[in-house]
Scaffold this active site. Structure first.
Site, PDB file in Angstrom:
ATOM      1  CE  LYS A  34      -4.609  -1.427   1.526  1.00 23.78           C
ATOM      2  NZ  LYS A  34      -5.561  -1.333   2.188  1.00 23.78           N
ATOM      3  CE  LYS A  46      -6.387  -7.311  -1.335  1.00 24.73           C
ATOM      4  NZ  LYS A  46      -7.434  -7.419  -0.047  1.00 24.73           N
ATOM      5  CE  LYS A  61     -13.570  -2.981   1.672  1.00 27.98           C
ATOM      6  NZ  LYS A  61     -12.458  -3.329   2.695  1.00 27.98           N
TER       7      LYS A  61
HETATM    8  N1  AQP Z   1      -9.874 -10.417  -2.916  1.00 27.18           N
HETATM    9  C1  AQP Z   1     -10.056 -11.117  -1.805  1.00 27.18           C
HETATM   10  N2  AQP Z   1     -10.430 -12.329  -1.890  1.00 27.18           N
HETATM   11  C2  AQP Z   1     -10.719 -13.164  -0.580  1.00 27.18           C
HETATM   12  N3  AQP Z   1     -10.846 -12.262   0.493  1.00 27.18           N
HETATM   13  C3  AQP Z   1     -10.653 -10.958   0.547  1.00 27.18           C
HETATM   14  N4  AQP Z   1     -10.828  -9.975   1.580  1.00 27.18           N
HETATM   15  C4  AQP Z   1     -10.409  -8.851   1.027  1.00 27.18           C
HETATM   16  N5  AQP Z   1     -10.128  -9.005  -0.206  1.00 27.18           N
HETATM   17  C5  AQP Z   1     -10.115 -10.348  -0.602  1.00 27.18           C
HETATM   18  C6  AQP Z   1     -11.115 -10.247   2.872  1.00 27.18           C
HETATM   19  O1  AQP Z   1     -12.047  -9.430   3.241  1.00 27.18           O
HETATM   20  C7  AQP Z   1     -12.154  -9.059   4.641  1.00 27.18           C
HETATM   21  C8  AQP Z   1     -12.262  -7.587   4.649  1.00 27.18           C
HETATM   22  O2  AQP Z   1     -10.970  -6.896   4.044  1.00 27.18           O
HETATM   23  P1  AQP Z   1     -10.682  -5.634   4.555  1.00 27.18           P
HETATM   24  O3  AQP Z   1     -11.844  -4.764   4.494  1.00 27.18           O
HETATM   25  O4  AQP Z   1     -10.010  -5.799   5.895  1.00 27.18           O
HETATM   26  O5  AQP Z   1      -9.636  -5.013   3.577  1.00 27.18           O
HETATM   27  P2  AQP Z   1      -8.527  -5.586   2.697  1.00 27.18           P
HETATM   28  O6  AQP Z   1      -8.180  -7.198   3.244  1.00 27.18           O
HETATM   29  O7  AQP Z   1      -7.477  -4.551   2.466  1.00 27.18           O
HETATM   30  O8  AQP Z   1      -9.383  -5.880   1.611  1.00 27.18           O
HETATM   31  P3  AQP Z   1      -9.735  -4.807   0.175  1.00 27.18           P
HETATM   32  O9  AQP Z   1     -11.184  -5.111  -0.353  1.00 27.18           O
HETATM   33  O10 AQP Z   1      -8.664  -4.904  -0.766  1.00 27.18           O
HETATM   34  O11 AQP Z   1      -9.763  -3.468   0.602  1.00 27.18           O
HETATM   35  P4  AQP Z   1      -8.831  -2.203   0.608  1.00 27.18           P
HETATM   36  O12 AQP Z   1      -8.460  -2.050  -1.042  1.00 27.18           O
HETATM   37  O13 AQP Z   1      -9.436  -0.918   1.175  1.00 27.18           O
HETATM   38  O14 AQP Z   1      -7.627  -2.611   1.209  1.00 27.18           O
HETATM   39  C9  AQP Z   1     -10.898  -9.442   5.042  1.00 27.18           C
HETATM   40  O15 AQP Z   1     -11.047 -10.732   5.755  1.00 27.18           O
HETATM   41  C10 AQP Z   1      -9.962  -9.850   4.044  1.00 27.18           C
HETATM   42  O16 AQP Z   1      -9.061 -10.860   3.920  1.00 27.18           O
END
Ligand code: AQP
Length: 327
Positions: free
Chosen positions: A111, A192, A195
């Protein structure tokens, strides 16, 4: 009863990666565990957020927790910033975490890559996550694969604290699905689904309209071959689509591969779009039936319940670390 904690950041539109990798498990777990599920708004602040959008995303995510089937009579659902103990314990844990440990976190490296400035909050994010989990004496943490390293650090911190100050924290275990814990981007299946990806076509959001879902799936990146098979190394795009199909239908992956063997990518995409639309329509209908007042009421009651548990743990930690309690 064993305890479960997990959180999702209101940092953008919630997508099927969040749902299939983590949130879907929550619904089943509510039957057998004492569950705490949280909208981790303080985590979202580790990268710049538009304040108005953050508020909207927070309520939307709480509504989605309910729409996927979480029952507020069975689980404690709340907003992280409503329970001040999270931020307080995070500070205490930061004082027990080494700079080198946080520097090794892959999420921080990813990040912060290419950014001129990054917040200190992004660097210390794993301590806030450890505080979230440890406050509730959590036994299991259902998360996607990307959170595994943070969970390992949480375990190390809990053990370090217990060794130094005596048995205090339950050392939590991750609950990571064997299959589907990492849903890949539709536009670049080597990354992956996320968001915060600037290309909205990388993900299918839980609240996307059917026509948008169809468009995103039909445009999903595959490869220049024509054969449908599961091969993550050479065919990550097709393998991702097959996996999503399997998870949404409950069919074994081998069954899905056999079903589409010999057919074109267009057929796989068309049928996948129908399955995803079917499943998400149910969630979307539940979501639309919720009033904002009801969601706020659930969050208020949840915060009260969570606070009672969290405060107790925090007092014990402060006392053991040598802080004088006010009352
Ligand atoms: N691509 C993914 N496949 C499976 N699980 C996923 N998670 C996130 N992306 C995937 C799981 O969703 C939960 C919530 O995620 P988070 O809000 O803590 O943020 P993150 O892990 O950083 O996921 P994002 O969606 O990519 O958000 P941003 O872009 O804001 O960082 C977690 O249990 C995560 O493992």
């Amino acid at each position: 009863m064993k305890k479960v904690f997990s959180g999702v950041q209101p940092s953008g539109d919630i997508h099927i990666g969040n749902y299939l990798g983590a949130m879907r498990q929550f619904v089943a777990l509510q039957e057998d565990y004492e569950c705490f599920f949280c909208v981790v708004d303080l985590h979202a602040l580790t990268v710049p957020q538009d304040p108005i959008k953050l508020k909207e995303n927070t309520i939307e995510l709480a509504g989605l927790y309910l729409a996927i089937g979480l029952d507020p009579k069975k689980v404690t659902l709340f907003i992280q910033s409503h329970v001040a103990a999270h931020a307080e314990l995070a500070w205490l844990l930061q004082c027990m975490t080494y700079f080198g440990e946080l520097s090794r976190m892959t999420q921080f490296k990813e990040k912060s890559k290419g950014k001129e400035t990054v917040s200190v909050g992004l660097f210390t994010y794993p301590d806030l996550m450890a505080a979230d989990i440890l406050l509730y004496n959590t036994h299991y943490v259902p998360v996607g694969e990307d959170q595994k390293q943070h969970l390992e650090l949480t375990r190390d911190i809990a053990q370090r604290f217990n060794n130094r100050f005596g048995e205090t924290f339950v050392v939590p275990e991750p609950m990571i699905l064997k299959f589907g814990a990492r849903i890949m981007s539709l536009t670049d299946p080597t990354k992956k689904m996320s968001k915060s990806d600037s290309d909205p076509n990388n993900r299918i959001n839980l609240l996307d309209e059917p026509s948008v879902i169809k468009k995103k799936i039909m445009r999903a990146v595959t490869d220049s071959e024509t054969e449908i098979r599961l091969d993550w190394e050479n065919k990550p795009g097709v393998s991702n689509l097959l996996t999503i199909y399997s998870l949404f239908t409950g069919m074994e992956i081998e069954e899905v591969v056999n079903k589409f063997k010999g057919q074109g990518y267009g057929t796989l995409k068309k049928e996948l779009a129908e399955v995803v639309i079917d499943k998400l329509t149910v969630i979307q209908k539940n979501y639309k039936d919720l009033s904002r007042d009801y969601v706020l009421k659930v969050l208020k009651e949840g915060a009260e319940r969570a606070q009672a548990v969290a405060e107790k743990t925090l007092r014990e930690v402060k006392e053991k670390m040598g802080l004088i309690l006010k009352d």
